[in-house]
Scaffold this motif. Structure first.
Motif, PDB file in Angstrom:
ATOM      1  N   ASP A  99       0.826  -1.207   0.000  1.00  0.00           N
ATOM      2  CA  ASP A  99       0.000   0.000   0.000  1.00  0.00           C
ATOM      3  C   ASP A  99       0.863   1.261   0.000  1.00  0.00           C
ATOM      4  O   ASP A  99       0.531   2.241  -0.665  1.00  0.00           O
ATOM      5  CB  ASP A  99      -0.942  -0.001   1.204  1.00  0.00           C
ATOM      6  N   ARG A 128       0.053   2.321  -3.514  1.00  0.00           N
ATOM      7  CA  ARG A 128      -1.280   2.823  -3.161  1.00  0.00           C
ATOM      8  C   ARG A 128      -2.379   1.829  -3.557  1.00  0.00           C
ATOM      9  O   ARG A 128      -3.520   2.188  -3.763  1.00  0.00           O
ATOM     10  CB  ARG A 128      -1.585   4.183  -3.782  1.00  0.00           C
ATOM     11  N   PRO A 159      -1.860   6.245   2.311  1.00  0.00           N
ATOM     12  CA  PRO A 159      -2.180   4.812   2.377  1.00  0.00           C
ATOM     13  C   PRO A 159      -2.686   4.472   3.782  1.00  0.00           C
ATOM     14  O   PRO A 159      -2.034   4.775   4.775  1.00  0.00           O
ATOM     15  CB  PRO A 159      -0.845   4.130   2.066  1.00  0.00           C
TER      16      PRO A 159
END
Length: 148
Positions: A20, A24, A126
């Motif tokens: 993440d 992302r 994130p």
């Protein structure tokens, strides 16, 4: 919660957090494997809590997918919320994990705002690393304090 379950949570949380942060987004394969492993663990070892797990999953899934419809949160975050619900069993623990996640994300955003001081409206943070931190802290408290 036992140590093996905690290690599983640490491994999947780390992998998903790194994904993440870097992209992302997270791999569907990894999150579906995480959910599957946790579901199998719950069915095999925690059969007494399956009703609570079901309620937690339904509630967390509905809440996060509702947020996803308003495009405030990604689908990966929604699936990770389901993973949290399977990991923590009781809805109150899920609330606590999400609350901690929001507190950590809020602190990060305040620090980011203080450092950058420019328009952060389109900046995407994130969220899975913060969700992972909340989950790991709650699991560690559960493992250390509640099981002894």
């Amino acid at each position: 919660m036992d140590l093996i379950n905690f290690v599983q949570i640490l491994i999947f949380s780390f992998i998903l957090s790194v994904q993440d942060i870097k992209k992302r987004e997270i791999s569907n394969w990894v999150i579906l494997n995480a959910i599957t492993f946790m579901l199998v663990t719950d069915i095999v070892f925690y059969t007494n809590y399956l009703i609570w797990n079901f309620l937690s999953v339904v509630f967390m899934g509905a809440m996060f997918f509702a947020l996803n419809r308003k495009s405030k949160i990604g689908k990966g975050d929604c699936f990770y919320a389901i993973y949290i619900a399977l990991s923590l069993t009781f809805p109150l623990f899920c609330f606590a994990a999400i609350f901690l996640s929001c507190v950590f994300a809020g602190i990060f955003y305040i620090i980011l705002y203080a450092v950058k001081k420019n328009n952060l409206q389109n900046y995407r943070i994130p969220f899975i690393p913060f969700m992972s931190a909340g989950l790991v802290i709650l699991c560690a408290v559960n493992l250390l304090l509640l099981n002894h």
